[in-house]
Scaffold this motif. Structure first.
Motif, PDB file in Angstrom:
ATOM      1  N   ILE A 127     -16.048 -18.542 -26.621  1.00  0.00           N
ATOM      2  CA  ILE A 127     -14.613 -18.728 -26.901  1.00  0.00           C
ATOM      3  C   ILE A 127     -13.776 -17.911 -25.924  1.00  0.00           C
ATOM      4  O   ILE A 127     -12.745 -18.380 -25.423  1.00  0.00           O
ATOM      5  CB  ILE A 127     -14.297 -18.350 -28.361  1.00  0.00           C
ATOM      6  N   PHE A 128     -14.216 -16.705 -25.606  1.00  0.00           N
ATOM      7  CA  PHE A 128     -13.482 -15.897 -24.633  1.00  0.00           C
ATOM      8  C   PHE A 128     -13.490 -16.564 -23.262  1.00  0.00           C
ATOM      9  O   PHE A 128     -12.482 -16.562 -22.563  1.00  0.00           O
ATOM     10  CB  PHE A 128     -14.087 -14.492 -24.552  1.00  0.00           C
ATOM     11  N   LEU A 129     -14.621 -17.136 -22.864  1.00  0.00           N
ATOM     12  CA  LEU A 129     -14.692 -17.796 -21.557  1.00  0.00           C
ATOM     13  C   LEU A 129     -13.816 -19.047 -21.497  1.00  0.00           C
ATOM     14  O   LEU A 129     -13.430 -19.478 -20.410  1.00  0.00           O
ATOM     15  CB  LEU A 129     -16.142 -18.139 -21.218  1.00  0.00           C
ATOM     16  N   SER A 130     -13.517 -19.634 -22.646  1.00  0.00           N
ATOM     17  CA  SER A 130     -12.625 -20.792 -22.638  1.00  0.00           C
ATOM     18  C   SER A 130     -11.224 -20.410 -22.187  1.00  0.00           C
ATOM     19  O   SER A 130     -10.476 -21.256 -21.696  1.00  0.00           O
ATOM     20  CB  SER A 130     -12.567 -21.435 -24.019  1.00  0.00           C
ATOM     21  N   LEU A 131     -10.883 -19.129 -22.306  1.00  0.00           N
ATOM     22  CA  LEU A 131      -9.565 -18.684 -21.842  1.00  0.00           C
ATOM     23  C   LEU A 131      -9.397 -18.914 -20.337  1.00  0.00           C
ATOM     24  O   LEU A 131      -8.289 -19.173 -19.866  1.00  0.00           O
ATOM     25  CB  LEU A 131      -9.358 -17.203 -22.162  1.00  0.00           C
ATOM     26  N   ILE A 132     -10.495 -18.824 -19.592  1.00  0.00           N
ATOM     27  CA  ILE A 132     -10.410 -19.075 -18.148  1.00  0.00           C
ATOM     28  C   ILE A 132      -9.922 -20.500 -17.900  1.00  0.00           C
ATOM     29  O   ILE A 132      -9.024 -20.731 -17.089  1.00  0.00           O
ATOM     30  CB  ILE A 132     -11.780 -18.845 -17.489  1.00  0.00           C
ATOM     31  N   TRP A 133     -10.494 -21.468 -18.629  1.00  0.00           N
ATOM     32  CA  TRP A 133     -10.096 -22.857 -18.440  1.00  0.00           C
ATOM     33  C   TRP A 133      -8.677 -23.097 -18.922  1.00  0.00           C
ATOM     34  O   TRP A 133      -7.953 -23.904 -18.323  1.00  0.00           O
ATOM     35  CB  TRP A 133     -11.076 -23.787 -19.148  1.00  0.00           C
ATOM     36  N   TRP A 134      -8.262 -22.407 -19.984  1.00  0.00           N
ATOM     37  CA  TRP A 134      -6.869 -22.550 -20.438  1.00  0.00           C
ATOM     38  C   TRP A 134      -5.896 -22.023 -19.390  1.00  0.00           C
ATOM     39  O   TRP A 134      -4.845 -22.625 -19.146  1.00  0.00           O
ATOM     40  CB  TRP A 134      -6.652 -21.830 -21.773  1.00  0.00           C
ATOM     41  N   VAL A 135      -6.241 -20.910 -18.752  1.00  0.00           N
ATOM     42  CA  VAL A 135      -5.364 -20.357 -17.711  1.00  0.00           C
ATOM     43  C   VAL A 135      -5.307 -21.301 -16.513  1.00  0.00           C
ATOM     44  O   VAL A 135      -4.240 -21.540 -15.944  1.00  0.00           O
ATOM     45  CB  VAL A 135      -5.835 -18.943 -17.292  1.00  0.00           C
ATOM     46  N   PHE A 136      -6.447 -21.866 -16.122  1.00  0.00           N
ATOM     47  CA  PHE A 136      -6.452 -22.830 -15.021  1.00  0.00           C
ATOM     48  C   PHE A 136      -5.589 -24.046 -15.350  1.00  0.00           C
ATOM     49  O   PHE A 136      -4.832 -24.522 -14.510  1.00  0.00           O
ATOM     50  CB  PHE A 136      -7.874 -23.299 -14.712  1.00  0.00           C
ATOM     51  N   TRP A 137      -5.726 -24.558 -16.567  1.00  0.00           N
ATOM     52  CA  TRP A 137      -4.946 -25.731 -16.953  1.00  0.00           C
ATOM     53  C   TRP A 137      -3.450 -25.410 -16.958  1.00  0.00           C
ATOM     54  O   TRP A 137      -2.650 -26.174 -16.433  1.00  0.00           O
ATOM     55  CB  TRP A 137      -5.383 -26.198 -18.342  1.00  0.00           C
ATOM     56  N   TYR A 138      -3.102 -24.260 -17.523  1.00  0.00           N
ATOM     57  CA  TYR A 138      -1.687 -23.898 -17.595  1.00  0.00           C
ATOM     58  C   TYR A 138      -1.098 -23.658 -16.206  1.00  0.00           C
ATOM     59  O   TYR A 138      -0.043 -24.182 -15.865  1.00  0.00           O
ATOM     60  CB  TYR A 138      -1.515 -22.646 -18.464  1.00  0.00           C
ATOM     61  N   SER A 139      -1.803 -22.858 -15.384  1.00  0.00           N
ATOM     62  CA  SER A 139      -1.240 -22.540 -14.071  1.00  0.00           C
ATOM     63  C   SER A 139      -1.264 -23.746 -13.144  1.00  0.00           C
ATOM     64  O   SER A 139      -0.434 -23.843 -12.239  1.00  0.00           O
ATOM     65  CB  SER A 139      -2.000 -21.372 -13.440  1.00  0.00           C
ATOM     66  N   GLY A 140      -2.178 -24.688 -13.363  1.00  0.00           N
ATOM     67  CA  GLY A 140      -2.180 -25.898 -12.543  1.00  0.00           C
ATOM     68  C   GLY A 140      -1.061 -26.840 -12.879  1.00  0.00           C
ATOM     69  O   GLY A 140      -0.745 -27.745 -12.096  1.00  0.00           O
ATOM     70  N   ASN A 141      -0.422 -26.671 -14.022  1.00  0.00           N
ATOM     71  CA  ASN A 141       0.662 -27.554 -14.437  1.00  0.00           C
ATOM     72  C   ASN A 141       2.041 -26.933 -14.280  1.00  0.00           C
ATOM     73  O   ASN A 141       3.026 -27.503 -14.748  1.00  0.00           O
ATOM     74  CB  ASN A 141       0.459 -27.988 -15.897  1.00  0.00           C
ATOM     75  N   ILE A 142       2.133 -25.788 -13.645  1.00  0.00           N
ATOM     76  CA  ILE A 142       3.444 -25.174 -13.417  1.00  0.00           C
ATOM     77  C   ILE A 142       4.148 -25.932 -12.303  1.00  0.00           C
ATOM     78  O   ILE A 142       3.586 -26.142 -11.228  1.00  0.00           O
ATOM     79  CB  ILE A 142       3.298 -23.682 -13.056  1.00  0.00           C
ATOM     80  N   ASP A 143       5.357 -26.343 -12.563  1.00  0.00           N
ATOM     81  CA  ASP A 143       6.154 -27.054 -11.560  1.00  0.00           C
ATOM     82  C   ASP A 143       7.113 -26.090 -10.900  1.00  0.00           C
ATOM     83  O   ASP A 143       7.884 -25.403 -11.576  1.00  0.00           O
ATOM     84  CB  ASP A 143       6.953 -28.189 -12.206  1.00  0.00           C
ATOM     85  N   VAL A 144       7.056 -26.040  -9.579  1.00  0.00           N
ATOM     86  CA  VAL A 144       7.952 -25.191  -8.809  1.00  0.00           C
ATOM     87  C   VAL A 144       8.807 -26.102  -7.944  1.00  0.00           C
ATOM     88  O   VAL A 144       8.275 -26.885  -7.144  1.00  0.00           O
ATOM     89  CB  VAL A 144       7.173 -24.203  -7.918  1.00  0.00           C
ATOM     90  N   PRO A 145      10.138 -26.030  -8.086  1.00  0.00           N
ATOM     91  CA  PRO A 145      10.994 -26.863  -7.240  1.00  0.00           C
ATOM     92  C   PRO A 145      10.819 -26.497  -5.766  1.00  0.00           C
ATOM     93  O   PRO A 145      10.623 -25.322  -5.425  1.00  0.00           O
ATOM     94  CB  PRO A 145      12.410 -26.535  -7.716  1.00  0.00           C
TER      95      PRO A 145
END
Length: 162
Positions: free
Chosen positions: A51-69
């Motif tokens: 479960i702790f290692l799943s945090l790595i994938w959550w961070v990747f998913w979140y940071s990959g979806n950040i939109d920067v103008p």
């Protein structure tokens, strides 16, 4: 301009990996808690780690979806022109750095801190002079393996006549 991303976003594989790690970790953890096996503690710890290692994938998913103008991104990648004073300051710092590093190099040459060895390229000693080091200030120390007092040499050790 690109349309906004809908659904899971651009990193759907990271999202599904994170969900899979969460489900697998939770299953392993619950088996360790509720099933009567002798290695329940291993299952509890393993589930918590997954479960702790799943945090790595959550961070990747979140940071990959950040939109920067693009307007904000231009300054970060160096597309905007820098003011004239900035380049002059950078040149002055580069000159100062070059002077300091050349000063260190010349001081090492004067004091002998960066000497090269007078040995052959492989570092081997000549057979005629096996224990003499060509560099002054070095000391050669002979070492031998000794056993406990009152007993002979360790097994397999050769003794030399003195």
């Amino acid at each position: 301009m690109e349309p906004p991303v809908r659904g899971l976003g651009r990193c759907a594989s990271c999202f599904w990996l994170a969900v899979a790690f969460d489900v697998l970790g939770l299953l392993v953890l619950l088996v360790g808690v509720f099933v009567n096996v002798f290695f329940y503690d291993l299952l509890i710890y393993a589930g918590a780690i997954v479960i702790f290692l799943s945090l790595i994938w959550w961070v990747f998913w979140y940071s990959g979806n950040i939109d920067v103008p693009p307007a904000e991104l231009q300054d970060d990648v160096g597309l905007l022109k820098k003011p004239r004073g900035f380049t002059a300051l950078r040149g002055a710092v580069a000159r100062l750095s070059g002077r300091v590093s050349s000063g260190f190099r010349t001081s090492l040459r004067r004091t002998g801190g960066a000497r090269s060895s007078a040995r052959s390229p492989g570092g081997a000693r000549s057979p005629a002079d096996p224990l003499v080091d060509p560099q002054p200030g070095h000391v050669t120390v002979a070492m031998a393996t000794l056993g406990p007092p009152g007993k002979g040499p360790p097994d397999g050790a050769e003794t030399s006549p003195t």
